[in-house]
Design a protein around this motif. Structure first.
Motif, PDB file in Angstrom:
ATOM      1  N   LYS A 245      -0.611  25.341  21.927  1.00 16.55           N
ATOM      2  CA  LYS A 245       0.204  24.038  21.137  1.00 16.55           C
ATOM      3  C   LYS A 245       1.167  23.436  21.988  1.00 16.55           C
ATOM      4  N   GLU A 246       1.611  24.090  23.094  1.00 20.47           N
ATOM      5  CA  GLU A 246       2.406  23.379  23.994  1.00 20.47           C
ATOM      6  C   GLU A 246       1.822  22.644  24.958  1.00 20.47           C
ATOM      7  N   HIS A 247       0.675  23.155  25.458  1.00 20.15           N
ATOM      8  CA  HIS A 247       0.189  22.249  26.663  1.00 20.15           C
ATOM      9  C   HIS A 247      -1.044  21.404  26.322  1.00 20.15           C
ATOM     10  N   SER A 248      -1.809  21.710  25.276  1.00 16.98           N
ATOM     11  CA  SER A 248      -3.108  21.009  24.808  1.00 16.98           C
ATOM     12  C   SER A 248      -3.435  21.135  23.229  1.00 16.98           C
ATOM     13  N   PRO A 249      -2.517  20.634  22.785  1.00 12.41           N
ATOM     14  CA  PRO A 249      -2.580  20.861  21.107  1.00 12.41           C
ATOM     15  C   PRO A 249      -4.007  20.396  20.524  1.00 12.41           C
TER      16      PRO A 249
ATOM     17  N   GLU B 129      -0.638  32.930  33.348  1.00 10.67           N
ATOM     18  CA  GLU B 129      -2.093  32.596  34.013  1.00 10.67           C
ATOM     19  C   GLU B 129      -2.987  31.617  33.082  1.00 10.67           C
ATOM     20  N   ILE B 130      -2.554  31.851  31.677  1.00  4.49           N
ATOM     21  CA  ILE B 130      -3.523  31.114  30.935  1.00  4.49           C
ATOM     22  C   ILE B 130      -2.901  29.649  30.873  1.00  4.49           C
ATOM     23  N   ALA B 131      -1.397  29.874  30.868  1.00  7.31           N
ATOM     24  CA  ALA B 131      -0.847  28.473  30.765  1.00  7.31           C
ATOM     25  C   ALA B 131      -1.164  27.507  32.106  1.00  7.31           C
ATOM     26  N   LYS B 132      -1.304  28.164  33.240  1.00  3.10           N
ATOM     27  CA  LYS B 132      -1.842  27.581  34.257  1.00  3.10           C
ATOM     28  C   LYS B 132      -3.345  26.798  33.992  1.00  3.10           C
ATOM     29  N   ALA B 133      -4.198  27.700  33.558  1.00 10.07           N
ATOM     30  CA  ALA B 133      -5.469  27.282  33.343  1.00 10.07           C
ATOM     31  C   ALA B 133      -5.611  25.919  32.358  1.00 10.07           C
ATOM     32  N   LEU B 134      -4.591  26.156  31.326  1.00  8.89           N
ATOM     33  CA  LEU B 134      -4.466  24.789  30.212  1.00  8.89           C
ATOM     34  C   LEU B 134      -3.816  23.692  30.992  1.00  8.89           C
ATOM     35  N   ARG B 135      -3.326  23.774  31.845  1.00 12.65           N
ATOM     36  CA  ARG B 135      -2.492  22.648  32.720  1.00 12.65           C
ATOM     37  C   ARG B 135      -3.448  22.036  33.420  1.00 12.65           C
TER      38      ARG B 135
ATOM     39  N   GLU C 244     -22.332  29.337  26.811  1.00 18.38           N
ATOM     40  CA  GLU C 244     -23.109  28.601  27.761  1.00 18.38           C
ATOM     41  C   GLU C 244     -24.680  28.305  27.501  1.00 18.38           C
ATOM     42  N   THR C 245     -24.962  29.171  26.328  1.00 24.52           N
ATOM     43  CA  THR C 245     -26.500  29.124  25.813  1.00 24.52           C
ATOM     44  C   THR C 245     -26.439  27.407  25.093  1.00 24.52           C
ATOM     45  N   TYR C 246     -25.381  27.270  24.400  1.00 22.47           N
ATOM     46  CA  TYR C 246     -25.159  26.086  23.746  1.00 22.47           C
ATOM     47  C   TYR C 246     -24.800  24.910  24.476  1.00 22.47           C
ATOM     48  N   GLY C 247     -24.610  24.962  25.833  1.00 24.79           N
ATOM     49  CA  GLY C 247     -24.448  24.039  26.769  1.00 24.79           C
ATOM     50  C   GLY C 247     -22.827  23.770  27.158  1.00 24.79           C
ATOM     51  N   ALA C 248     -22.061  24.613  26.751  1.00 24.91           N
ATOM     52  CA  ALA C 248     -20.862  24.549  27.240  1.00 24.91           C
ATOM     53  C   ALA C 248     -20.732  24.811  28.768  1.00 24.91           C
ATOM     54  N   GLN C 249     -19.694  24.207  29.364  1.00 20.62           N
ATOM     55  CA  GLN C 249     -19.011  24.596  30.784  1.00 20.62           C
ATOM     56  C   GLN C 249     -17.913  25.587  30.539  1.00 20.62           C
ATOM     57  N   VAL C 250     -18.592  26.539  30.806  1.00 18.47           N
ATOM     58  CA  VAL C 250     -17.448  27.819  30.691  1.00 18.47           C
ATOM     59  C   VAL C 250     -16.705  28.115  31.674  1.00 18.47           C
ATOM     60  N   THR C 251     -15.461  28.392  31.754  1.00 21.42           N
ATOM     61  CA  THR C 251     -14.256  28.899  32.486  1.00 21.42           C
ATOM     62  C   THR C 251     -14.223  30.367  32.162  1.00 21.42           C
ATOM     63  N   ARG C 252     -14.234  31.289  32.817  1.00 25.47           N
ATOM     64  CA  ARG C 252     -13.997  32.852  32.345  1.00 25.47           C
ATOM     65  C   ARG C 252     -12.756  33.205  33.071  1.00 25.47           C
ATOM     66  N   LEU C 253     -11.777  33.292  32.152  1.00 27.83           N
ATOM     67  CA  LEU C 253     -10.481  33.908  32.776  1.00 27.83           C
ATOM     68  C   LEU C 253     -10.460  35.333  32.680  1.00 27.83           C
ATOM     69  N   ARG C 254     -10.836  36.168  33.712  1.00 30.07           N
ATOM     70  CA  ARG C 254     -11.203  37.753  33.259  1.00 30.07           C
ATOM     71  C   ARG C 254      -9.883  38.467  33.525  1.00 30.07           C
ATOM     72  N   ALA C 255      -9.801  39.811  32.840  1.00 29.79           N
ATOM     73  CA  ALA C 255      -8.633  40.711  33.025  1.00 29.79           C
ATOM     74  C   ALA C 255      -9.472  41.892  33.710  1.00 29.79           C
ATOM     75  N   ASP C 256      -8.682  42.799  34.212  1.00 33.28           N
ATOM     76  CA  ASP C 256      -9.274  43.971  35.113  1.00 33.28           C
ATOM     77  C   ASP C 256      -9.335  44.843  33.587  1.00 33.28           C
ATOM     78  N   PRO C 257     -10.259  45.896  33.745  1.00 38.75           N
ATOM     79  CA  PRO C 257     -10.440  46.816  32.536  1.00 38.75           C
ATOM     80  C   PRO C 257      -9.144  47.471  32.228  1.00 38.75           C
TER      81      PRO C 257
ATOM     82  N   GLY D 263       0.652  34.446  21.231  1.00 43.10           N
ATOM     83  CA  GLY D 263       1.061  33.962  22.480  1.00 43.10           C
ATOM     84  C   GLY D 263       0.045  32.930  22.881  1.00 43.10           C
ATOM     85  N   VAL D 264      -1.398  33.189  23.241  1.00 42.74           N
ATOM     86  CA  VAL D 264      -2.314  32.137  23.437  1.00 42.74           C
ATOM     87  C   VAL D 264      -2.229  30.942  22.384  1.00 42.74           C
ATOM     88  N   ALA D 265      -2.026  31.121  21.284  1.00 45.06           N
ATOM     89  CA  ALA D 265      -1.984  30.092  20.258  1.00 45.06           C
ATOM     90  C   ALA D 265      -0.801  29.064  20.575  1.00 45.06           C
TER      91      ALA D 265
END
Length: 394
Positions: free
Chosen positions: A162-166, A126-132, A105-118, A156-158
């Protein structure tokens, strides 16, 4: 078994970095003043660049080896690859995921934070849904968040990218993971790995190491705006890295000469075995630490075995014991461990590092640590036992 380090007349540093270092690394760090144009240094710097490719598993990724902390790698990535207003998906598993998001965010990005519980990580669905839902310039994932000891599923993330947003860049914060956790840069399709010298790379603090894919470098070349930074501008550093790899020193800013000598020595020691054996030693040592946690009748912050880092372990304390109670008793027994850093929960847990030579060499560091923790817990009023099995070695 060797205790090394001049038979150790000081406490063991068993935090999640900086870590214990070999005598060879300490000697390399204490060499006399050397010009950054000296052929001996040029050779060492060139070797560091080449060896880092082997450590992360890339043939043509470009390492940037720059004086600074691991956090400087965040700035390098954000400044060079993100332009004002571009979307970045940050997978946050703790304190350092949040810090990386702040940096973006400091460098101007529009950040979406996908948080997990501790103690947890984001489900892949959930990640795939965000990528779509949106096209992101990059996705960042902290392979091991040092605040929780949670291991992310980088492959898994990579694969999802590749599948949704190469076209999206895959950025891995590997500061507490590189050379301890499995990562195959080219095979998995990673674009950036951010790491540092003082953790599983086994040398003193002071070097920011970032390995960048050719795809990511092409993004840098195609920028529509100038890189909004001076020191971390890869356009300035790329000729330096290429020159040193060719053993022909070139100047932009003075490199940390002794730290690079030390890192080169540590990388030589790491690569004297295969990376597969290094990974296996960390996995086996971590399993032994987790077995001890079970025998202490405590639990890891990471909520399942597959979420547990092999570089470090974060352990919840009983309600009756605070980190401030335990840590001095550990130090009195010759072991320095770390308290927690999660906001509001820092007093409730402690953290152990078991990476680098503590995991791979026959030095007894893990044995001493587990014994000290068991005794300190007992002194705090919590009965604990330790296992009798020896740690695995390379």
């Amino acid at each position: 078994m060797s205790t090394s380090n001049n038979e150790r007349s000081r406490p063991l540093c068993m935090i999640p970095g900086p870590v214990e270092m070999s005598d060879g690394v300490l000697e390399a760090n204490s060499t006399p003043a050397t010009a950054h144009t000296d052929p001996v240094f040029s050779e060492a710097f060139g070797q560091v660049i080449e060896k880092m490719r082997t450590v992360v598993g890339t043939k043509d990724g470009q390492p940037f080896v720059i004086a600074g902390s691991g956090t400087l790698g965040w700035d390098q990535t954000a400044a060079n690859l993100v332009e004002e207003g571009e979307d970045v998906l940050v997978l946050s598993n703790g304190y350092f995921g949040e810090g990386l998001a702040d940096c973006m965010e400091t460098y101007g990005a529009q950040v979406t934070r996908l948080r997990a519980d501790p103690g947890k990580r984001q489900p892949l669905a959930e990640i795939a849904k965000a990528l779509r839902a949106k096209k992101y310039k990059m996705v960042t994932v902290t392979q091991v968040d040092t605040s929780t000891g949670v291991l992310a599923d980088v492959k898994g993330v990579a694969d999802l990218v590749k599948e949704h947003s190469p076209e999206t860049l895959v950025v891995v914060d590997g500061v507490c993971a590189t050379a301890a956790e499995r990562l195959y840069f080219d095979q998995w399709g990673v674009d950036v790995v951010v790491t540092a010298s003082q953790k599983a790379l086994g040398s003193p603090p002071g070097i920011s190491v970032v390995v960048v894919s050719q795809k990511a470098l092409s993004v840098l070349t195609a920028r529509k705006t100038r890189v909004p930074a001076y020191y971390v501008n890869w356009n300035r550093w790329l000729p330096i890295m290429k020159s040193y790899e060719a053993r022909a020193p070139k100047y932009f800013a003075t490199p940390c000469v002794q730290a690079i000598f030390a890192l080169n020595t540590s990388l030589t020691e790491i690569l004297s075995s295969s990376m597969e054996k290094v990974f296996a030693a960390h996995e086996q040592t971590a399993a032994r630490v987790r077995a001890a946690v079970d025998k202490w009748q405590l639990s890891t912050v990471a909520t399942a075995p597959e979420l547990c880092s092999n570089a470090m372990t974060a352990v919840w304390l009983p309600e009756t014991i605070k980190a401030a109670d335990l840590l001095p008793k550990l130090k009195a027994r010759g072991v320095v461990a770390a308290g927690g850093i999660l906001p509001g929960k820092a007093h409730r847990y402690f953290r152990l590092g078991h990476m680098g030579i503590s995991a791979t060499k026959d030095n007894g560091f893990v044995d001493a640590t587990l014994r000290a923790v068991a005794e300190a817990l007992e002194e705090c009023g919590h009965g604990a036992t330790i296992g009798s099995s020896s740690p695995p070695r390379l």
